[in-house]
Design a protein around this motif. Structure first.
Motif, PDB file in Angstrom:
ATOM      1  N   THR A  17     -53.604  -7.765   7.558  1.00 59.86           N
ATOM      2  CA  THR A  17     -52.998  -8.008   8.924  1.00 59.86           C
ATOM      3  C   THR A  17     -53.450  -9.525   9.720  1.00 59.86           C
ATOM      4  OG1 THR A  17     -51.361  -6.259   8.158  1.00 59.86           O
ATOM      5  CG2 THR A  17     -51.501  -7.434  10.637  1.00 59.86           C
ATOM      6  N   ALA A  59     -45.231 -10.171   5.258  1.00 59.05           N
ATOM      7  CA  ALA A  59     -46.342  -9.797   5.940  1.00 59.05           C
ATOM      8  C   ALA A  59     -46.290  -8.233   7.067  1.00 59.05           C
ATOM      9  CB  ALA A  59     -45.660 -10.700   7.042  1.00 59.05           C
ATOM     10  N   GLN A 117     -47.292  -5.758   5.343  1.00 60.50           N
ATOM     11  CA  GLN A 117     -48.866  -4.993   5.392  1.00 60.50           C
ATOM     12  C   GLN A 117     -49.443  -4.681   6.588  1.00 60.50           C
ATOM     13  OE1 GLN A 117     -50.141  -9.089   4.098  1.00 60.50           O
ATOM     14  NE2 GLN A 117     -49.325  -8.885   2.321  1.00 60.50           N
ATOM     15  N   LYS A 118     -48.424  -5.320   7.952  1.00 65.38           N
ATOM     16  CA  LYS A 118     -47.798  -4.895   9.141  1.00 65.38           C
ATOM     17  C   LYS A 118     -47.980  -3.121   9.343  1.00 65.38           C
ATOM     18  CE  LYS A 118     -47.635  -6.160  14.219  1.00 65.38           C
ATOM     19  NZ  LYS A 118     -46.688  -6.637  14.822  1.00 65.38           N
ATOM     20  N   SER A 146     -50.804  -0.962   7.994  1.00 62.80           N
ATOM     21  CA  SER A 146     -52.160  -1.040   8.746  1.00 62.80           C
ATOM     22  C   SER A 146     -51.341   0.279   9.853  1.00 62.80           C
ATOM     23  CB  SER A 146     -52.571  -2.304   9.677  1.00 62.80           C
ATOM     24  OG  SER A 146     -53.214  -2.494  10.713  1.00 62.80           O
TER      25      SER A 146
END
Length: 550
Positions: free
Chosen positions: A46, A174, A177-178, A181
């Protein structure tokens, strides 16, 4: 170990010694370690994305890794050692690229700094408290983090199937993955995690839409089909799971070999697609839901190809006839890898099948399915007329998963006890509790409309939205439609979150509510979405049907 991601978890609270599913503690811990590594990858990639440093192999790695950790997908501990090692190396590559770009990694937590190389290092880390689900001490934070994680696991499965057909959407990768996190961030509040879980539902809808487009663009829209459940006279290969590209390649490679192909469990849906109907050696469906495979695989006689999750640890009597591919794995079972060009060579399975006896017949007859949203749209006027005339009083969405618990006889009894003026909309392997019952029809419309696999729950949503518009209603919740969903594993979680994002209210979940929902999170879902549990068929049917009168 500690695991409570499936419906059958021990005592309805969590498996701590060994998994009810059959996993030993060392395998369960290694799966936790892989998720831990994937979270670290989510953090560093990220940050890399924000710098314009996208590493495309991360997308595939994270999706495949999360898929491997779904209940009943992969039982080979060596696969997890290799995957952890690969993930750590990819993470270090990304960190190096960030430093080379003249930037510093903002997050320096253990998720991105721990590194190991040996099996012993992996095992020690996997067994540590910091890798365990219980590392998050606050029960409500832990509940929401796991709800989000399981939703991402389900989404990962659908994205992998779509990618196999060449359909990818970077915004989905995306977001995944964010989100990985964000769920490591101890500063996120309960409200922020609740909002994030709803956002997972939003992307879940998008992911299922992408897979629906991939499947229908490649193989055509499912058609109403009567599927043979008997057997032929030739040796056969039984293919189970969800990946349609796998059955496409298997059908092509078995053509003209004298070997027949049969679907099992969730692969039943392949019988509905026009592209597969041209194969004369595609006989039909053999057996029922995943949990009955020990009995059914034994009587099939031929080889079995497992393309996705829903593997029960095989008995010795047929283990040598089992093959795995994709995210699946079983120690001691032959794995069919994908080649660089995206194809798979199933010749070893075909040659094996030629040496086997034909399947033993376990039932005869036909079942009907193929009622995906495109097909239902073609008879929408007929359905709407039946609703307006009072011939159809209520629709019941009975989608989801089947399982071993005796309490799941509830769903068969529920279907049998529904009045003859109701229609069941289904998807997923939960349908095996009632899709072979003779429930009749309403004005030619079968009372059980099977849309397909668990991911085809998207089709049920599309069907509901089309009915809402056709009936001139304001909200999907104004339809004479009730949700009585059976769940087992994490793909049901992403469907559940997707329904909540779409604003669907009063979903009832069974046979038990998930153990990973804390009392406070459960109360939030009850108060804001009307989520409920099941009781008994008589009271539940009365409750659902009386919604119409109110």
């Amino acid at each position: 170990m500690f695991c409570y991601q499936c419906q059958e978890t021990a005592n309805g609270t969590g498996c701590t010694i060994a998994g009810i599913c059959g996993k030993k503690d060392d395998l369960a811990n290694m799966q936790d370690l892989l998720v831990y590594v994937v979270k670290g990858l989510g953090i560093v990639h990220t940050e890399a994305r924000e710098l314009g440093l996208k590493h495309s192999k991360v997308d595939e790695f994270i999706v495949n890794s999360l898929f491997m950790t779904i209940t009943n997908a992969n039982w080979d501990k060596n696969d997890f050692y290799n995957k952890v090692r690969e993930g750590l190396n990819i993470r270090e590559e990304i960190k190096f690229s960030i430093e080379k770009a003249g930037s510093q990694l903002a997050n320096t937590s253990d998720f991105v700094t721990w590194y190991g190389e040996t099996t012993l290092e992996f095992e020690n880390k996997a067994a540590s408290q910091e890798v365990s689900i219980l590392a998050t001490r606050d029960e409500d934070i832990r509940s929401l983090r796991e709800l989000i994680t399981y939703g991402l696991k389900g989404l990962a499965a659908y994205l992998q199937h779509a990618a196999h057909l060449g359909y990818k959407e970077d915004s989905l990768y995306a977001f995944m993955q964010k989100t990985l996190s964000q769920i490591t961030d101890d500063t996120l509040t309960l409200d922020e995690l609740i909002a994030l879980s709803m956002e997972v539902g939003k992307y879940g809808v998008h992911g299922m839409e992408l897979l629906d487009t991939a499947n229908t663009s490649t193989y055509g829209h499912p058609e109403v089909t009567k599927v043979n459940i008997g057997v032929g006279k030739n040796p056969g290969i039984l293919i189970s799971g969800h990946d349609l590209k796998d059955i496409e390649q298997l059908l092509k490679q078995t053509e003209g070999t004298g070997v027949d192909v049969y679907t099992h469990s969730e692969m039943l849906v392949a019988n509905y697609y026009p592209a597969f109907k041209k194969y004369d050696h595609f006989v039909g469906n053999y057996g029922n839901a995943w949990w009955e495979q020990k009995r059914e695989f034994e009587s099939f006689n031929g080889p079995i190809l497992m393309t996705t999750n829903c593997i029960v640890p095989p008995k010795a009597t047929y283990k040598d006839r089992m093959y795995t591919t994709g995210a699946t794995g079983v120690e001691g079972v032959t794995y069919i890898a994908e080649k660089e060009d995206g194809t798979k060579d199933f010749s070893v399975i075909i040659e094996h099948a030629k040496q086997c006896d034909p399947p033993i017949e376990i039932e005869k007859g036909e079942i009907i399915g193929g009622f995906a949203h495109n097909q239902v749209a073609q008879v929408a006027d007929q359905v709407v007329d039946a609703v307006k005339n009072g011939d159809i009083k209520r629709f019941f969405v009975m989608a989801g998963c089947d399982g071993r618990h005796k309490s799941r006889t509830y769903y068969k009894e529920f279907a049998e006890e529904l009045s003859n003026d109701t229609i069941i909309l289904t998807a997923g392997c939960a349908k095996y509790r009632y899709n072979k019952l003779d429930l009749g029809d309403i004005n030619g419309i079968p009372r059980v409309l099977d849309a397909g696999q668990c991911n085809d729950s998207y089709s049920l949503v599309m069907t509901a939205l089309k009915l809402k518009d056709a009936l001139g209603l304001e909200s999907i919740n104004d339809l004479p439609l009730s949700y009585n969903i059976a769940w087992y594993e994490q793909k049901a979680v992403i469907v559940f979150l997707s329904l909540l994002y779409l604003g669907v209210k009063n979903i009832h979940v069974g046979p038990t509510l998930p153990a990973f929902l804390s009392p406070n999170v459960t109360n939030f879902l009850v108060e804001n979405f009307g989520v409920g549990s099941i009781t008994n068929t008589t009271d539940d049917i009365d409750m659902f049907m009386n919604v119409v009168a109110n």
